[in-house]
Design an enzyme around this catalytic site. Structure first.
Site, PDB file in Angstrom:
ATOM      1  CD  GLU A   1      -3.203  -1.213   2.353  1.00 16.34           C
ATOM      2  OE1 GLU A   1      -4.462   0.266   1.665  1.00 16.34           O
ATOM      3  OE2 GLU A   1      -3.203  -1.164   3.349  1.00 16.34           O
TER       4      GLU A   1
ATOM      5  CG  HIS B   1      -2.709   2.685   6.104  1.00 15.63           C
ATOM      6  ND1 HIS B   1      -3.748   3.240   5.624  1.00 15.63           N
ATOM      7  CD2 HIS B   1      -2.413   1.409   6.042  1.00 15.63           C
ATOM      8  CE1 HIS B   1      -4.336   2.100   5.369  1.00 15.63           C
ATOM      9  NE2 HIS B   1      -3.678   1.274   5.198  1.00 15.63           N
TER      10      HIS B   1
ATOM     11  CG  HIS C   1      -5.197  -0.863   9.545  1.00 14.49           C
ATOM     12  ND1 HIS C   1      -4.432  -2.466   9.558  1.00 14.49           N
ATOM     13  CD2 HIS C   1      -5.492  -0.586   8.307  1.00 14.49           C
ATOM     14  CE1 HIS C   1      -4.069  -2.455   8.096  1.00 14.49           C
ATOM     15  NE2 HIS C   1      -4.348  -1.537   7.189  1.00 14.49           N
TER      16      HIS C   1
ATOM     17  CG  HIS D   1      -8.322  -0.641   4.552  1.00 11.53           C
ATOM     18  ND1 HIS D   1      -7.725  -0.359   3.567  1.00 11.53           N
ATOM     19  CD2 HIS D   1      -6.929  -0.855   5.321  1.00 11.53           C
ATOM     20  CE1 HIS D   1      -6.283  -0.918   3.531  1.00 11.53           C
ATOM     21  NE2 HIS D   1      -6.131  -1.277   4.843  1.00 11.53           N
TER      22      HIS D   1
HETATM   23 ZN   LIG Z   1      -3.723  -0.215   5.124  1.00  8.24          ZN
END
Ligand SMILES: [Zn+2]
Length: 245
Positions: free
Chosen positions: A83, A102, A104, A173
């Site tokens: 990603e 990024h 979660h 996500h």
């Molecule tokens: Zn992710």
């Protein structure tokens, strides 16, 4: 310690990213997944991100220099984060952004799958008041994906959803957080998780989100002008990491 007022060297940026990884794990924002990057101080078309690995174990030698298409600048045989396009496309779309997370972040995820908007509940979370857009991957590529940002086109869609804001939720996500320094993006990511927890607690004791007093527009504006670099928190968190190392 972060020296956001002075220009960071390449090595300082790499060290900041290493520390940022560890701090975000310790604060419950990253687990074995998720990542943090910083734009290169020498070339705005490049950024530093760890190779594909658990954030808790990242060291300076694990940091890879990538271009905005997600390609390594130097020959690289190690596996890279799938990603990484999240980072490249946000840097491309947002010249003001110098660091990206990024995550979660667990308490944040319910706000991406419910109709309850995330709103700032306390002063240190004022940056949330700029708005928290939602990236719905089904709008980009339809139903049936694995929800991962697997290529530049999806990275661009996510960057479009983020717009000029500090945070964008990713349905089912996680979230992306951006900032002008590593200190700021780490601080925002930690306080995003905290805000989610506090807002959820307020909703629970109120029996809904209609009776909660969130920060007002005027308060958000005043806070935004005065606070929000998270330098003090960053210094304390770095010291804690040094002591535990
Ligand atoms: Zn992710």
């Amino acid at each position: 310690m972060n020296g956001s007022t002075t220009r960071r060297t390449r090595q300082q940026c790499i060290d900041d990213v290493v520390k940022g990884n560890h701090i975000l794990v310790r604060r419950g924002v990253l687990d074995s997944y998720g990542h943090i990057s910083v734009r290169s101080p020498d070339d705005p078309g490049r950024f530093f991100l760890a190779r594909a690995m658990a954030p808790a174990t990242v060291e300076a030698g694990d940091i890879v220099e990538l271009d905005l298409d997600g390609n390594p600048v130097h020959p690289e045989s190690r596996k890279l984060y799938l990603e990484r396009f999240i980072h490249g496309e946000i840097y491309r779309a947002r010249p003001d952004v110098q660091a990206v997370v990024h995550s979660h972040s667990p308490t944040v995820i319910p706000f991406g799958i419910s109709k309850v908007p995330m709103r700032p509940v306390c002063q240190l979370c004022g940056f949330i008041g700029q708005g928290v857009p939602l990236f719905e991957i089904r709008d980009a590529i339809g139903d049936g994906s694995d929800l991962l940002i697997r290529d530049g086109a999806l990275g661009k869609s996510l960057a479009q959803s983020l717009g000029d804001k500090a945070v964008c939720l990713q349905r089912g996500h996680g979230a992306v957080t951006v900032g002008g320094t590593v200190a700021q993006v780490v601080g925002r990511s930690v306080y995003l998780e905290l805000n989610a927890r506090l807002q959820m607690q307020a909703i629970t004791i109120s029996g809904g989100d209609h009776d909660i007093t969130y920060l007002s527009e005027a308060e958000i504006e005043t806070i935004g002008a005065k606070l929000g670099d998270f330098e003090r928190a960053w210094e304390a968190w770095c010291l804690e990491e040094d002591e535990l190392a």
